[in-house]
Design an enzyme around this catalytic site. Structure first.
Site, PDB file in Angstrom:
ATOM      1  N   ALA A 278       0.838  -1.195   0.000  1.00  0.00           N
ATOM      2  CA  ALA A 278       0.000   0.000   0.000  1.00  0.00           C
ATOM      3  C   ALA A 278       0.872   1.244   0.000  1.00  0.00           C
ATOM      4  CB  ALA A 278      -0.936   0.029   1.209  1.00  0.00           C
ATOM      5  N   ASP A 279       0.308   2.326  -0.512  1.00  0.00           N
ATOM      6  CA  ASP A 279       0.971   3.622  -0.463  1.00  0.00           C
ATOM      7  C   ASP A 279       0.426   4.495   0.650  1.00  0.00           C
ATOM      8  OD1 ASP A 279       2.764   4.235  -3.158  1.00  0.00           O
ATOM      9  OD2 ASP A 279       1.310   2.628  -3.407  1.00  0.00           O
ATOM     10  N   ARG A 280      -0.778   4.170   1.106  1.00  0.00           N
ATOM     11  CA  ARG A 280      -1.338   4.893   2.249  1.00  0.00           C
ATOM     12  C   ARG A 280      -2.494   4.083   2.826  1.00  0.00           C
ATOM     13  NH1 ARG A 280      -1.451  10.812   3.491  1.00  0.00           N
ATOM     14  NH2 ARG A 280      -0.331  11.063   1.516  1.00  0.00           N
TER      15      ARG A 280
END
Length: 390
Positions: A278-280
């Protein structure tokens, strides 16, 4: 035989100029050479980044000597993956910081803060760069209170920046351990796990080892991995270019599929889990990751396959309550219409190219794998707050 194989492998790596880490481990009176791809190399104040746009055809490194060069490498996706972006960004500052002369601590602080703020703008969806920026600022402020002189201040700040690489590898290995254990505990009548992953979350996306791919690596090291499937991950093909590259490089049993094949894969094969990065991740567990993640989560729910998100705690953004608050980066249409600068789409067609999508928390059925354990989305905020307080 073992030493002969290692010798051949080293010749192969040297021929194709593949950078490897060598770690000698005593094993049955021989020395086993452990080889891991390095996306980030920081030695003697110099930063080299593996140009991932050239993979898998060419393995080459680019020198980063200025803040602008670091920003462009991140923005143009020569380096990518939320943890790797953060490490590359901070080490870019370290490169210029190490070369410059400063008359005061205030000058060092202003240069560091301004540089970090600019690098955060390179990829706005990935929260790790913003998190690393804030932590470095906090360190600067706390260091200032110790009343050290300018030289010592700069020295300690550089040491803090350099420590990010080793810390990231330790974090990834912890993620791998917790994730592998959780997946194995869920197996029904299967001795080994069969995993599907998306995009690239391995050594190329981190300081080393990987997050979601780190879970796969741990299963492999435990002798508990049956097979790993990876998606090609259109439009930028991080799966076929990067993840497949890592899987082949480390001789992990694996198969590449097109993104559109995932539904049939889940219907026809016994998949133990889907594990993505995930990136966030926001407070309620909603997760922004590479485009295509959301549809995998929907398919997983229908086929009753546990869906996991593997992330370091630095990717968790408790300041945002739900996924509607996440800014979704949109990329140039050329990334869809061209492959290696060759047009594959009809002239004149309009394109919509969001780089990420948001997976609702209720679809993350396996849990969020962190370096502290595996948490259900609805317990994430409370658990992380408790851990960070202790």
């Amino acid at each position: 035989m073992q030493l002969q194989n290692q010798h051949c492998y080293l010749k192969f790596c040297n021929k194709f100029k593949i950078k490897i880490c060598k770690q000698r481990i005593k094993f049955k009176h021989f020395f086993q050479i452990k080889m891991t791809l390095e996306a980030i190399i920081f030695e003697n104040g110099r930063l080299k980044l593996l140009d991932q746009l050239q993979l898998p055809f060419t393995t080459s490194y680019i020198d980063i000597e200025t803040i602008q060069e670091g920003w462009e490498a991140i923005n143009k996706m020569k380096v990518r993956g939320a943890p790797a972006i953060a490490i590359s960004g901070v080490l870019t500052v370290a490169v210029e910081l190490g070369k410059k002369k400063f008359d005061s601590i205030e000058q060092i602080k202003n240069f560091t803060f301004t540089s970090l703020d600019y690098l955060v703008t390179s990829r706005p969806t990935a929260v790790n760069m913003a998190d690393a920026s804030q932590k470095m600022k906090d360190f600067c402020l706390s260091l200032e209170k110790t009343k050290v002189d300018t030289i010592e201040y700069k020295k300690q700040l550089l040491e803090k920046m350099k420590s990010m690489l080793d810390e990231d590898v330790a974090t990834n290995k912890s993620i791998g351990k917790y994730g592998a254990s959780n997946i194995l505990n869920r197996l029904e009548g299967q001795e080994k796990a069969c995993v599907l992953t998306h995009c690239n979350t391995g050594s190329l996306a981190t300081g080393g080892y990987g997050t979601a791919l780190g879970v796969v690596r741990t299963l492999m090291e435990m002798g508990k991995l049956e097979h790993c499937y990876c998606t090609e991950t259109r439009p930028y093909n991080q799966g076929s270019r990067l993840t497949a590259y890592e899987l082949v490089y480390e001789k992990i049993p694996s198969t590449l599929i097109c993104d559109s094949m995932a539904g049939l894969l889940l219907a026809r094969k016994k998949i133990s889990a889907i594990v993505v990065g995930a990136d966030r991740v926001v407070a309620n567990g909603d997760t922004a990751n590479k485009i295509g993640t959301y549809q995998l989560a929907i398919l997983a729910k229908y086929h009753n396959v546990p869906f996991y998100v593997a992330v370091p705690s630095t990717t968790i953004d408790l300041n945002k309550k739900n996924g509607s608050e996440i800014i979704i980066e949109e990329r140039p249409s050329k990334e869809m219409t061209h492959v290696n600068n060759v047009r594959i789409a009809a002239e004149g067609i309009s394109c919509w190219n969001p780089c990420f999508d948001v997976t609702p928390a209720e679809l993350i059925t396996g849990g969020l794998i962190t370096e502290f354990g595996v948490f259900k989305p609805n317990e994430l905020e409370a658990k992380i707050k408790q851990i960070l307080k202790s």
